[in-house]
Design an enzyme around this catalytic site. Structure first.
Site, short mmCIF file in Angstrom:
data_model
loop_
_atom_site.label_atom_id
_atom_site.label_comp_id
_atom_site.label_asym_id
_atom_site.label_seq_id
_atom_site.Cartn_x
_atom_site.Cartn_y
_atom_site.Cartn_z
CE LYS A 117 33.93 37.94 43.25
NZ LYS A 117 34.80 37.05 42.46
NE ARG A 138 33.42 35.52 32.05
CZ ARG A 138 34.29 34.57 32.34
NH1 ARG A 138 34.33 33.46 31.64
NH2 ARG A 138 35.17 34.75 33.31
N1 BES Z 1 35.43 40.62 39.41
C1 BES Z 1 35.90 39.29 39.34
C2 BES Z 1 37.36 39.19 38.94
C3 BES Z 1 38.36 39.65 39.95
C4 BES Z 1 38.86 38.78 40.89
C5 BES Z 1 38.85 40.93 39.90
C6 BES Z 1 39.82 39.22 41.79
C7 BES Z 1 39.77 41.36 40.80
C8 BES Z 1 40.26 40.50 41.74
C9 BES Z 1 35.09 38.52 38.29
O1 BES Z 1 33.78 38.91 38.15
C10 BES Z 1 35.10 37.11 38.70
O2 BES Z 1 34.55 36.82 39.73
N2 BES Z 1 35.71 36.25 37.92
C11 BES Z 1 35.78 34.88 38.23
C12 BES Z 1 35.52 34.09 36.99
C13 BES Z 1 35.32 32.62 37.23
C14 BES Z 1 34.02 32.37 37.97
C15 BES Z 1 35.29 31.90 35.90
C16 BES Z 1 37.19 34.61 38.75
O3 BES Z 1 38.13 35.21 38.27
O4 BES Z 1 37.32 33.81 39.67
MN MN Z 2 32.52 37.92 39.53
#
Ligand code: BES
Ligand code: MN
Ligand code: ZN
Length: 487
Positions: free
Chosen positions: A273, A347
């Site tokens: 990230k 997931r």
């Molecule tokens: N934990 C994150 C989702 C999230 C993002 C929660 C911002 C709270 C605030 C999750 O694991 C994630 O990183 N999701 C990705 C999915 C993508 C790679 C398909 C996302 O939402 O960007």
């Molecule tokens: Mn994630």
């Protein structure tokens, strides 16, 4: 804090300040039964002269010389917009204000607050909101604590003392569940690891003997074939854990199973990230935190319902042991998954936990997860995203959300979304296309639920507050407890 319930103004003699909620119409007819005509007229007169508006957030302290009391008026806003959210917000505001005082006893007139609907539900909400206002993360010192020792609830409605003590018990159970969820969410990620979550559950178990706890560690996961879960936790030195909490007071009743995502820190893994606000990813265990909070509330209120809570907890880290984009892993269900983005890890830990949870033959299975940024983008911070393969279940969750002010908004699960998860290298891939990310994430989970009645709550936007008062919200503990109690 001690709570008392009383029907007459005599209890006023013992309090330092009396709270009265007033709508913008400034009518006080609701509280007539408790106060004498004389006193009411007096309060009305004072309201007129102090230009109090009754709007949300407006409050005014007045001295009533007749009863020799301070009266704190607080605005309830417009009557037609009144509901659970207003109750929660105003009570919180008012009691946060009282933290700055040295008052030790208050009384609150609830007849205006309980204007319609189910009185006891509202009373419970009032008490648990008062309790919630005490919560601060333990880092804060004693000065910021509420000094109030007794709260007298004043109402013209009569309830037996037995009934009141039951309502009190469940109100306190709910707020203690919410506090626990908040505390776990706020605990920094170097402390709140999967092992820490497991040990806080063990603590619960030693306090409440009726709670049964089973911890699945990584070697056992290997035996169970939980390749998706393990693909996430293997990047971290912290061992992953799936913890199951059983509250089953009733023989041969299918339980409601709730499963919470417990990523104690989400760096994204190899699909790293960006740095800004990455600290927020400590809340990526909020689903698990809320499940633990709900279980605490259930055992504490001695709920006569079978409930199973499952947390699926790991840390998502990059490193030489971490999964790569392109890896293919086998889930406990047998389905093979191609991992195209290691940041779509929620997931992966959930699918194996859902497969495992099926052995309980759940009446309903609800998973709770900070699953996607896309949900936050689409719905904002107010409702949680709701997805389900069963409309009756979705409606029930929606109604618990409305009743508690812990709102949800349903999104569709059309077949088209499932098509986006197709790949020629495995049975399913872990991300969809560019758009509708909250839905393709839910569709991924749906692949593992088959014929069970399942719903998914995406709490990415609702589990925490940003800004100076940043921190865990404890959502959706309120919603889930209401759902469990009413189904
Ligand atoms: N934990 C994150 C989702 C999230 C993002 C929660 C911002 C709270 C605030 C999750 O694991 C994630 O990183 N999701 C990705 C999915 C993508 C790679 C398909 C996302 O939402 O960007
Ligand atoms: Mn994630
Ligand atoms: Zn995550």
């Amino acid at each position: 804090m001690k709570y008392k319930y009383s029907n007459d103004q005599k209890s006023l003699n013992k309090c330092d300040v009396h709270l009265i909620g007033v709508f913008t119409d400034k009518k006080l007819s609701c509280i007539e039964g408790v106060f004498s005509r004389e006193i009411l007229d007096n309060i009305k007169r004072i309201i007129k002269t102090c230009n109090f508006t009754g709007k949300n957030g407006d409050h005014r302290t007045i001295d009533d010389f007749q009863i020799k009391k301070q009266i704190l008026l607080f605005g309830l806003g417009e009557k037609k917009k009144y509901g659970p959210l207003v109750i929660k917000k105003t009570i919180l505001q008012i009691f946060k204000k009282l933290i700055q005082t040295n008052l030790s006893s208050v009384s609150i007139n609830v007849d205006n607050l309980i204007s319609s609907g189910n009185n006891e539900v509202t009373l419970e909400m009032i008490i648990s909101s008062i309790e919630n206002s005490k919560y601060t993360y333990k880092f804060k010192d004693e000065k910021n604590q509420l000094k109030i020792k007794t709260v007298s609830i004043l109402s013209k409605k009569k309830i037996s003392s037995k009934r009141f003590s039951e309502i009190l018990k469940s109100s306190l159970a709910i707020s203690s569940g919410i506090s626990l969820a908040k505390e776990l969410g706020n605990t920094p990620p170097n402390i709140c690891t999967p092992t820490f979550l497991a040990s806080s559950i063990k603590k619960l178990k030693s306090k409440y003997k009726s709670l049964k706890v089973k911890i699945i560690d990584e070697p056992e996961m290997k035996r169970l074939g939980m390749g998706a879960f393990l693909s996430v936790s293997k990047g971290s030195k912290q061992p992953g854990k799936i913890v199951i909490m059983e509250h089953m007071p009733i023989k041969s009743q299918e339980p409601i199973v709730i499963v919470g995502k417990g990523i104690t820190f989400d760096t994204g893994g190899i699909s790293l990230k960006p740095s800004p606000n990455m600290d927020e990813m400590k809340y990526d265990m909020s689903g698990a935190g809320s499940v633990i909070g709900v279980m605490k509330a259930c055992v504490e209120m001695n709920l006569k319902k079978n409930v199973v809570g499952v947390i699926t907890s790991a840390e998502n880290m990059p490193g030489s042991q971490a999964s790569r984009p392109g890896d293919v892993v086998q889930t406990m269900s047998g389905l093979k998954v191609e991992i195209l983005n290691t940041d779509a890890e929620g997931r992966l830990v959930l699918c194996d936990a859902i497969t495992y949870a099926k052995k309980y033959k759940p009446k309903y299975l609800i998973d709770v997860a900070t699953l996607t940024g896309a949900c936050l983008v689409g719905l904002g911070k107010y409702p949680s995203g709701l997805f389900s393969n069963n409309q009756t279940l979705a409606n029930k969750i929606k109604s618990s959300g409305d009743k508690t002010g812990d709102r949800v908004w349903q999104l569709p699960l059309y077949d088209d979304y499932f098509d986006e998860l197709k790949t020629n290298f495995a049975d399913i891939q872990n991300i969809g296309g560019r758009y509708g990310g909250a839905i393709t994430a839910a569709a991924f989970l749906a692949k593992f639920t088959q014929d069970i009645k399942w719903a998914h709550l995406d709490i990415a936007g609702t589990a925490w507050e940003v800004g100076p008062g940043k921190g865990s919200t404890g959502r959706p503990v309120d919603l889930l407890i209401d759902f469990i109690r009413s189904n």
